[in-house]
Write a protein that holds these residues in place. Structure first.
Motif, PDB file in Angstrom:
ATOM      1  N   ARG A  97       0.977  -1.065   0.023  1.00  0.00           N
ATOM      2  CA  ARG A  97      -0.030   0.081  -0.087  1.00  0.00           C
ATOM      3  C   ARG A  97       1.027   1.182  -0.043  1.00  0.00           C
ATOM      4  O   ARG A  97       1.794   1.360   0.761  1.00  0.00           O
ATOM      5  CB  ARG A  97      -0.890  -0.061   1.109  1.00  0.00           C
ATOM      6  CG  ARG A  97      -1.753   1.442   1.480  1.00  0.00           C
ATOM      7  CD  ARG A  97      -2.851   1.268   2.486  1.00  0.00           C
ATOM      8  NE  ARG A  97      -3.964   0.371   1.828  1.00  0.00           N
ATOM      9  CZ  ARG A  97      -5.226  -0.049   2.563  1.00  0.00           C
ATOM     10  NH1 ARG A  97      -5.243   0.703   3.748  1.00  0.00           N
ATOM     11  NH2 ARG A  97      -5.890  -0.741   2.078  1.00  0.00           N
ATOM     12  N   PHE A  98       0.501   2.271  -0.994  1.00  0.00           N
ATOM     13  CA  PHE A  98       1.234   3.501  -1.003  1.00  0.00           C
ATOM     14  C   PHE A  98       0.112   4.445  -0.705  1.00  0.00           C
ATOM     15  O   PHE A  98      -1.014   4.477  -1.469  1.00  0.00           O
ATOM     16  CB  PHE A  98       1.560   3.795  -2.448  1.00  0.00           C
ATOM     17  CG  PHE A  98       2.717   2.629  -2.719  1.00  0.00           C
ATOM     18  CD1 PHE A  98       3.981   2.593  -2.249  1.00  0.00           C
ATOM     19  CD2 PHE A  98       2.293   1.517  -3.393  1.00  0.00           C
ATOM     20  CE1 PHE A  98       4.987   1.729  -2.499  1.00  0.00           C
ATOM     21  CE2 PHE A  98       3.306   0.608  -3.829  1.00  0.00           C
ATOM     22  CZ  PHE A  98       4.577   0.494  -3.309  1.00  0.00           C
ATOM     23  N   GLY A  99       0.281   5.428   0.214  1.00  0.00           N
ATOM     24  CA  GLY A  99      -0.848   6.156   0.899  1.00  0.00           C
ATOM     25  C   GLY A  99      -0.396   7.647   1.134  1.00  0.00           C
ATOM     26  O   GLY A  99       0.754   7.786   1.219  1.00  0.00           O
ATOM     27  N   TYR A 100      -1.382   8.488   1.093  1.00  0.00           N
ATOM     28  CA  TYR A 100      -1.112  10.007   1.479  1.00  0.00           C
ATOM     29  C   TYR A 100      -2.220  10.621   2.127  1.00  0.00           C
ATOM     30  O   TYR A 100      -3.427  10.183   1.632  1.00  0.00           O
ATOM     31  CB  TYR A 100      -0.640  10.842   0.229  1.00  0.00           C
ATOM     32  CG  TYR A 100      -0.513  12.166   0.634  1.00  0.00           C
ATOM     33  CD1 TYR A 100       0.697  12.706   1.057  1.00  0.00           C
ATOM     34  CD2 TYR A 100      -1.715  13.138   0.234  1.00  0.00           C
ATOM     35  CE1 TYR A 100       0.814  13.988   1.292  1.00  0.00           C
ATOM     36  CE2 TYR A 100      -1.388  14.372   0.518  1.00  0.00           C
ATOM     37  CZ  TYR A 100       0.082  15.100   1.188  1.00  0.00           C
ATOM     38  OH  TYR A 100       0.002  16.280   1.453  1.00  0.00           O
ATOM     39  N   GLY A 101      -2.161  11.413   3.121  1.00  0.00           N
ATOM     40  CA  GLY A 101      -3.491  11.957   3.750  1.00  0.00           C
ATOM     41  C   GLY A 101      -2.889  13.066   4.843  1.00  0.00           C
ATOM     42  O   GLY A 101      -2.043  12.795   5.455  1.00  0.00           O
ATOM     43  N   LYS A 102      -3.808  14.017   4.760  1.00  0.00           N
ATOM     44  CA  LYS A 102      -3.455  14.989   6.068  1.00  0.00           C
ATOM     45  C   LYS A 102      -4.949  15.376   6.314  1.00  0.00           C
ATOM     46  O   LYS A 102      -5.848  15.454   5.482  1.00  0.00           O
ATOM     47  CB  LYS A 102      -2.755  16.276   5.256  1.00  0.00           C
ATOM     48  CG  LYS A 102      -1.260  16.136   4.962  1.00  0.00           C
ATOM     49  CD  LYS A 102      -0.605  17.459   4.780  1.00  0.00           C
ATOM     50  CE  LYS A 102       0.666  17.081   4.929  1.00  0.00           C
ATOM     51  NZ  LYS A 102       1.469  18.400   4.614  1.00  0.00           N
ATOM     52  N   GLY A 103      -5.011  15.526   7.809  1.00  0.00           N
ATOM     53  CA  GLY A 103      -6.514  15.897   8.151  1.00  0.00           C
ATOM     54  C   GLY A 103      -7.249  14.723   8.057  1.00  0.00           C
ATOM     55  O   GLY A 103      -6.976  13.503   8.360  1.00  0.00           O
ATOM     56  N   LYS A 104      -8.531  14.791   7.585  1.00  0.00           N
ATOM     57  CA  LYS A 104      -9.397  13.745   7.425  1.00  0.00           C
ATOM     58  C   LYS A 104      -9.331  12.978   5.954  1.00  0.00           C
ATOM     59  O   LYS A 104      -9.841  11.693   5.869  1.00  0.00           O
ATOM     60  CB  LYS A 104     -10.985  13.912   7.768  1.00  0.00           C
ATOM     61  CG  LYS A 104     -11.004  14.470   9.203  1.00  0.00           C
ATOM     62  CD  LYS A 104     -12.455  14.832   9.530  1.00  0.00           C
ATOM     63  CE  LYS A 104     -12.640  15.468  10.931  1.00  0.00           C
ATOM     64  NZ  LYS A 104     -12.169  14.153  12.041  1.00  0.00           N
ATOM     65  N   LEU A 105      -8.949  13.741   5.099  1.00  0.00           N
ATOM     66  CA  LEU A 105      -8.948  13.188   3.517  1.00  0.00           C
ATOM     67  C   LEU A 105      -7.944  12.213   3.350  1.00  0.00           C
ATOM     68  O   LEU A 105      -6.785  12.727   3.781  1.00  0.00           O
ATOM     69  CB  LEU A 105      -9.015  14.301   2.637  1.00  0.00           C
ATOM     70  CG  LEU A 105      -9.162  13.964   1.046  1.00  0.00           C
ATOM     71  CD1 LEU A 105     -10.518  13.128   0.821  1.00  0.00           C
ATOM     72  CD2 LEU A 105      -9.174  15.277   0.123  1.00  0.00           C
ATOM     73  N   PHE A 106      -7.875  11.232   2.727  1.00  0.00           N
ATOM     74  CA  PHE A 106      -6.551  10.326   2.274  1.00  0.00           C
ATOM     75  C   PHE A 106      -6.929   9.459   1.004  1.00  0.00           C
ATOM     76  O   PHE A 106      -8.012   9.467   0.549  1.00  0.00           O
ATOM     77  CB  PHE A 106      -6.353   9.325   3.348  1.00  0.00           C
ATOM     78  CG  PHE A 106      -7.393   8.397   3.607  1.00  0.00           C
ATOM     79  CD1 PHE A 106      -7.558   6.980   3.060  1.00  0.00           C
ATOM     80  CD2 PHE A 106      -8.507   8.755   4.616  1.00  0.00           C
ATOM     81  CE1 PHE A 106      -8.409   6.206   3.292  1.00  0.00           C
ATOM     82  CE2 PHE A 106      -9.553   7.523   4.673  1.00  0.00           C
ATOM     83  CZ  PHE A 106      -9.502   6.339   4.230  1.00  0.00           C
ATOM     84  N   ALA A 107      -5.867   9.080   0.487  1.00  0.00           N
ATOM     85  CA  ALA A 107      -5.856   8.407  -0.572  1.00  0.00           C
ATOM     86  C   ALA A 107      -4.993   7.221  -0.580  1.00  0.00           C
ATOM     87  O   ALA A 107      -3.824   7.577  -0.076  1.00  0.00           O
ATOM     88  CB  ALA A 107      -5.481   9.231  -1.936  1.00  0.00           C
ATOM     89  N   ASN A 108      -5.425   6.080  -1.330  1.00  0.00           N
ATOM     90  CA  ASN A 108      -4.683   4.918  -1.010  1.00  0.00           C
ATOM     91  C   ASN A 108      -4.184   4.314  -2.577  1.00  0.00           C
ATOM     92  O   ASN A 108      -5.181   4.495  -3.240  1.00  0.00           O
ATOM     93  CB  ASN A 108      -5.019   3.676  -0.259  1.00  0.00           C
ATOM     94  CG  ASN A 108      -4.894   4.301   1.093  1.00  0.00           C
ATOM     95  OD1 ASN A 108      -4.024   5.039   1.810  1.00  0.00           O
ATOM     96  ND2 ASN A 108      -5.780   4.024   1.956  1.00  0.00           N
ATOM     97  N   LEU A 109      -3.109   3.583  -2.773  1.00  0.00           N
ATOM     98  CA  LEU A 109      -3.186   2.753  -3.935  1.00  0.00           C
ATOM     99  C   LEU A 109      -2.457   1.377  -3.486  1.00  0.00           C
ATOM    100  O   LEU A 109      -1.237   1.286  -2.879  1.00  0.00           O
ATOM    101  CB  LEU A 109      -2.026   3.493  -4.998  1.00  0.00           C
ATOM    102  CG  LEU A 109      -1.761   2.509  -6.194  1.00  0.00           C
ATOM    103  CD1 LEU A 109      -3.132   2.004  -7.189  1.00  0.00           C
ATOM    104  CD2 LEU A 109      -0.593   2.905  -6.961  1.00  0.00           C
ATOM    105  N   ASP A 110      -3.307   0.363  -3.645  1.00  0.00           N
ATOM    106  CA  ASP A 110      -3.146  -1.040  -3.286  1.00  0.00           C
ATOM    107  C   ASP A 110      -2.434  -1.912  -4.642  1.00  0.00           C
ATOM    108  O   ASP A 110      -3.138  -1.728  -5.527  1.00  0.00           O
ATOM    109  CB  ASP A 110      -3.851  -1.807  -2.746  1.00  0.00           C
ATOM    110  CG  ASP A 110      -4.415  -1.336  -1.397  1.00  0.00           C
ATOM    111  OD1 ASP A 110      -3.705  -0.480  -0.730  1.00  0.00           O
ATOM    112  OD2 ASP A 110      -5.645  -1.490  -0.752  1.00  0.00           O
ATOM    113  N   ALA A 111      -1.359  -2.273  -4.592  1.00  0.00           N
ATOM    114  CA  ALA A 111      -0.820  -3.194  -5.769  1.00  0.00           C
ATOM    115  C   ALA A 111      -0.403  -4.672  -5.212  1.00  0.00           C
ATOM    116  O   ALA A 111       0.358  -4.517  -4.201  1.00  0.00           O
ATOM    117  CB  ALA A 111       0.156  -2.372  -6.367  1.00  0.00           C
TER     118      ALA A 111
END
Length: 205
Positions: A97-111
Motif C-alpha cells: 500500500r502507498f498512501g497519502y493523507g492530511k487531516g481527514k481526507l486520504f488516498a491509497n493505492l494497493d498493488a
C-alpha cells in the motif's frame, strides 16, 4: 501458500519491531460490484500494517481473504451484450500500500497479487464442481477516503483484477426456419483487467 502467509506475518512483525512509534494498523471490510466484465460481487476482510513517513506519506503491507463471483463467459449477440455467466472463487490478496493523507481526507493505492484457494461452478452448471481459477493474479486498487473520528473511515475505490473471461460472439442473420437463416458463434478466452467499484470500512487501531 502457507510459506507466503508465514512470510507476510514475519514481514509485519519485523516492521513493527523496528518502528513501533510510526506504525498504524487497520482491519478493513471491502464490498464491491463489477462494471462491464467485472465480477457480480466481491467481499473481502483485510488486515493492513502501515508506516507513517513525514509529510503525510504512508507505505504498508496487507493481506486478506476474498470471496468473489467473477464472470466466466460474456456473450454478445449481434453486437449487443445478452448475458454473462459467473463462478465462485476464494483467494488471498496480498498487497503493498502507498498512501497519502492530511487531516481527514486520504488516498491509497494497493498493488498486489491474488493467490487462488478454491474455485467452483454454480450448482446448476454443467459439468459443475471444481474449475480452474480465473480471478487471480495481479491487481490494482485506488481508493479515496474520509476519516470519521480517530478509529474509523470509509473509502470508495476502483479495483482492477486480472481475470480470464471467455468472450462469446454470436451472429444471427435472417429468420429462423427460413432458407436465408445463418448462425455463427466464436469463443475466445482473454486474460484482462476487470473492474469493480468498492466500498471500504476501515477500523483503525
Amino acid at each position: 501458500m502457507k510459506k507466503i502467509v508465514c512470510l507476510i506475518a514475519l514481514c509485519l512483525a519485523a516492521i513493527s519491531l523496528q518502528a513501533q512509534g510510526n506504525m498504524s494498523y487497520s482491519l478493513e471490510l471491502v464490498a464491491g460490484a463489477g462494471v462491464g466484465k467485472g465480477p457480480q460481487f466481491i467481499v473481502t476482510p483485510e488486515f493492513v500494517a502501515q508506516y507513517q513517513w513525514d509529510g503525510g506519506f504512508r507505505t504498508g503491507l496487507g493481506a486478506g481473504i476474498r470471496y468473489a463471483r467473477p464472470i466466466v463467459s460474456y456473450t454478445v449477440k449481434n453486437g449487443k451484450h445478452t448475458h454473462s455467466t459467473f463462478s465462485n472463487e476464494v483467494d488471498i490478496p496480498v498487497f503493498l500500500r502507498f498512501g497519502y493523507g492530511k487531516g481527514k481526507l486520504f488516498a491509497n493505492l494497493d498493488a498486489g497479487y491474488a493467490i487462488d484457494i478454491l474455485s467452483f461452478y454454480d450448482s446448476d452448471w454443467y459439468p459443475g464442481g471444481k474449475k480452474d481459477p480465473t480471478y487471480n493474479g495481479l491487481f490494482l486498487e485506488n481508493q479515496l477516503g474520509w476519516k470519521f473520528g480517530r478509529h474509523s473511515a470509509l473509502a470508495l475505490g476502483l479495483l482492477l483484477q486480472q481475470n480470464i473471461v471467455t468472450d462469446r460472439t454470436i451472429v444471427e442473420i435472417g429468420t429462423i426456419d427460413s432458407p436465408d437463416y445463418k448462425l455463427s458463434e466464436a469463443s475466445v478466452g482473454h486474460k484482462q483487467l476487470t473492474p469493480a467499484i468498492t466500498l471500504r470500512y476501515v477500523l483503525l487501531f
